[in-house]
Write an enzyme that holds these catalytic residues in place. Structure first.
Site, PDB file in Angstrom:
ATOM      1  N   GLY A   1      -6.168  -5.123  -4.322  1.00 28.06           N
ATOM      2  CA  GLY A   1      -5.009  -4.743  -3.815  1.00 28.06           C
ATOM      3  C   GLY A   1      -3.792  -5.150  -4.545  1.00 28.06           C
ATOM      4  O   GLY A   1      -3.767  -6.144  -5.300  1.00 28.06           O
ATOM      5  N   CYS A   2      -2.625  -4.523  -3.987  1.00 29.03           N
ATOM      6  CA  CYS A   2      -1.210  -4.774  -4.853  1.00 29.03           C
ATOM      7  C   CYS A   2      -0.760  -6.193  -4.508  1.00 29.03           C
ATOM      8  O   CYS A   2      -0.550  -7.032  -5.293  1.00 29.03           O
ATOM      9  CB  CYS A   2      -0.193  -3.647  -4.801  1.00 29.03           C
ATOM     10  SG  CYS A   2      -0.025  -3.024  -3.119  1.00 29.03           S
TER      11      CYS A   2
END
Lengths: 345, 345, 345, 345
Positions: free
Chosen positions: C146-147
């Site tokens: 994920g970011c």
């Protein structure tokens, strides 16, 4: 009752916001604006939003006959300006940092300038209205709190006062709109340097609002409290959001936190405690004197996360200064600052 | 004197701004909010900025005992709502488009819906306060102007009335903040689709504000006037700037333009004519009911370029609606809307 | 060597960014775009920036002959899509969450959906390129991080691996641009609801990236690590800044922190360690695959404050996915993603 | 073939963007950066996005051995810098205004400085690549067009060349992101002064891009053409949108306009003609060298409204400069600048 107010340093953003607020205040009869750089100018040439008014800026060489004087000056200048003679004639509300720290040694260490009014400093009252109302009432000199500090202190004060959190575990991560940096011309605040960007600064506990936060929280707790405080600039004009973290003391739960906030702020008009699924956001307080406070408990890590939001130019500066004036003069505390937040704005 | 106001469609941005304004209006005793989608909800759940109030939304099935009713409804709905019986009991200010065009055929052509109140339409007064004050005073039904139209008409009306410009040469290039699009959920108004972008729309003269502008300008000129009007969305919350272009009639110069503006608006509080080097910008009117108007003459091409700026939710909607109410009820025209623009906000 | 790539879910922001990157990748011969909602459309109608290309979207009923398949799907869908038969024929890089958590029970608890590929999950490799390069090389299935997690893990991993910080003291305060929320239409991401606002969400440790961060940090430390993670939305299109706080272990100082970062990342091209007075800001990484990491020690409170910044759609999604593809296929790891950040953009 | 490029004035936004582009250009072997104010500094200290490079800034006292020299200098400086000796050794592309106007009298009138290279001026070629490709090929000195001018000229050139519009009816209303104002420190470009605001400037035909637009359009038409041009600053970093208005000549319709654009630009890669319902927006060209052009006919007023959009730092500066270099050196015209626009960015 109408009084005469003077604003020294009327050409900055806080001074301009104060001028706007006082211009519609029911107890203000007259406003005098002082500012060396714009002396002699129509105020509408400094701030075109005032073009319809007849306000002008004076040089401030002589300041007379003001019932209240607001100082919006760079740190180090106010302590040269305020004298006992001045305080004998007029009440003073300083929006800068010079009278916020009760210990001048701490001031000189963090601000790296000499304090020129050490004799007056002891009578200055720290003007976080909801916390010091009693003392503000009788003060001749009020030190209006900083913007970040108002956000941080209002969120943490009740929790420390009730000893619900571990005093050594406090982290304050704050995010501010750009107007907090003022109208001074610098390469750091050019549009393209800040837009579409988030920027931390003064990391590692270097920001000057740190000792101010610690002074208030230590008072609340009754012992020395230190915090790690990190400010960030967010691409928006106004608003501060502070996200504060602390470990809960043994046995403390969400209900205790909620109860502490409600018992401390239940009667306060300008503090709004949010409901569970309505966390504070800066947009909901923009243009108002409110501080919105919400929290959640992270049970997995036994931490409370408290969120506080305010308008840095109103509750964080000109609005709270007006609130303090209202208290000092016995006006209705909401007079002139009972704004409903504007949205979307 | 205090009256009771109702807002139908209180959950949109205009309705919310109107609620904010009327909540502090000295002549408003009570406010009733109507909105089907949020019926029964606390207004602070719809707009968290109102969390400290006790306003609630009613479903609006029955609307009674309002002295004035503001309609903030999608076009096509208001013409179904307003009846002669309603007007016998309450004054109505419609913030939508249904009663702005005096010819229902033009309305039906541009809005592609049937007009359901053709019998009432003739008595509707177009509520551009500065231009129609006399008629507004006695009206039962006021059609509050559009946001773009208020900007365009205020800039061009005096020039056409004094026949200073070629009526066939008018180009209006308008730029609006996003709140003009309302709070409706659509892929077109997602943050990332509009931020860091400027977007023209309805180009080629397709925007529905076009006939409204032309109706007012034709009235000013005494002959049919057509304009090319192009709206754009600018990445900001509020504000409209209209840049209007027209060829000068033979022999007309800057002094004539200036004189026309001053003779037409010299006494108007809410119209501010800017000085030569202080062109209007939306930031100088934000949060206020002012329209700022400035101009320059391009001598090389013999054109006037007029700039007008306003806050689309205030003078472009809720503020002008309140101004019209003030006129209709004989209140001080500035009551409740004498805001100094806030900056930076 | 040129390969054929397929993107499933090409109509979201991550899919679009991946399409842009792969379109200029030296080792990509052909790209197939799949997306049910836009099936049959020219890609330039979905994203007008691609109007000059001849890319079209297919419905994805049949996906064949791809050497690599990128999945940009909502959680819960990818685990239904990936099969052993698929993995026999094509390498898969999943940009969603379905294969990131090695324990499906944790997945099902946080995501509240069933995991449909429990048998395949054990072979999925967590694709934080700099940390898992060896395993990624041989993987058939990579779970792209994920970011937020990429920002948090890269900042804290070396400090935990070297046991420089107290594992129970970690607070991660993260700020993201709005594109992280995707292109889905919702009232929460309307322009006026997010512009000029900072908004915390999922406070109290509720965000689904929390267990992903903890899994990686626990692995680094060798024991179970928990963190308090709070995300915020900042009014900008792109970028994530994570401000991470932790107490230093006894005797640890700034030099140790610096040394840990340099020994861990010294050879890494895409991790840039900033100098003392040049803290990371999102603008300095925008449009690139870089993570910038800086830190300061708050000696008064014995905490380290680590700052990490990345572009959420590149290193936080499509860029790292491409980097992983490069590793899996033995391409130059920088191929197609060696962008210099653009500024100001 | 690889050449050596020099950038004089590398510390501005255009110089920085050029450095970024040339750093990845397949035909550039080496780049030398010159800039007095930052002489001796690592370029990563001037622009932290370059922190991973080893680029340094030289003072530029001596500039040698460059095959091509890009000048990014304030007007009035380039005409002092370029000499015949320089042109004998190196090709020069000037991104400033000094060599754009073929008549030095017009230059001196609009720019209010002396032109120091009147002898060289006649050989300068105006570098609007799509229009002057033939001459650019053989030029020693190319005057790279302005950002506004590229947007305006590309939209109007074909219409004037085909005599489809009334040459006396042209109005150009242009909107620019703030990076067009450069990195110079001034109170006008502070964040809070421009954010949430739209600002017209140089109204009445005073902007210096006016004669540059007129020169090109007059050439297209074969007679003297004048225009009213008004620039505006929009709160975004990048992008220009020009909305151009003109009366159609008798009998001209939408099909003629469309046909003129297609015959003129049909083969041009960097000009994208949009479809009817897909008007140009700056977001669709951001980060690319494209100009998007669309139009609509307002039949009620017999006007064409043409919309053109470009990235002011790429097609409006560094990208077109690179395109011109490609043409001058016989490289692939797309080399190094074939960017797909990034979105959302």
């Amino acid at each position: 009752m109408k009084i005469r107010a003077g604003i020294v340093g009327a050409t900055g953003y806080a001074g301009s916001e104060l001028t706007r607020i006082l211009s519609r205040h029911p107890n203000i009869g007259e406003i005098a604006l002082y500012g060396r750089s714009a002396a002699g100018k129509h105020y509408g040439c400094v701030y075109q939003n005032f073009s319809h008014t007849n306000l002008c800026v004076e040089d401030g060489e002589e300041i007379h006959d003001c019932d209240v004087l607001f100082l919006c000056l760079p740190h180090g200048i106010a302590s040269k300006t305020v004298t006992n003679e001045m305080l004998d004639k007029t009440k003073v509300i300083d929006l800068g940092a010079d009278f916020r720290l009760s210990d001048w040694r701490v001031y000189e260490q963090w601000y790296a300038v000499e304090h020129y009014a050490k004799d007056i400093l002891p009578e200055a009252v720290y003007g976080l209205s909801e916390i010091n109302r009693g003392k503000i009432k009788d003060a001749r000199l009020v030190a209006n709190p900083g913007c970040y500090t108002t956000a941080a202190i209002t969120a943490l004060y009740p929790l420390l006062k009730h000893k619900l959190i571990d005093k050594d575990s406090i982290v304050i991560d704050a995010k501010s709109g750009v107007s907090g940096a003022g109208r001074g011309v610098s390469g750091d605040v050019l549009y393209c340097e800040l837009n579409e960007n988030i920027k931390p600064y003064k990391i590692g506990g270097e920001h000057r609002h740190t000792p101010e936060i610690e002074q208030a929280l230590s008072f609340a707790y009754g012992e020395n409290v230190t915090v790690t405080f990190t400010p960030h600039l967010v691409p928006m004009n106004r608003g501060i959001l502070a996200t504060s973290y602390a470990k809960l003391e043994h046995g403390v739960g969400a209900a205790d936190i909620k109860s502490a906030y409600h018992s401390f702020y239940g009667e306060e008009y300008f503090i709004r405690l949010t409901h569970d699924n309505c966390m504070p956001q800066t947009k909901w307080v923009k243009g108002s004197n409110f501080v919105d406070i919400g929290f959640a408990v992270d049970e997995r890590t036994n931490r409370v996360v408290a969120i506080s939001a305010l308008d840095n130019l109103i509750k964080g500066a000109a609005g709270q200064a007006t609130q303090n004036m209202n208290i000092m003069f016995g006006f209705n505390e909401k007079a002139g600052i009972d704004f409903i937040p504007a949205f979307p704005v």
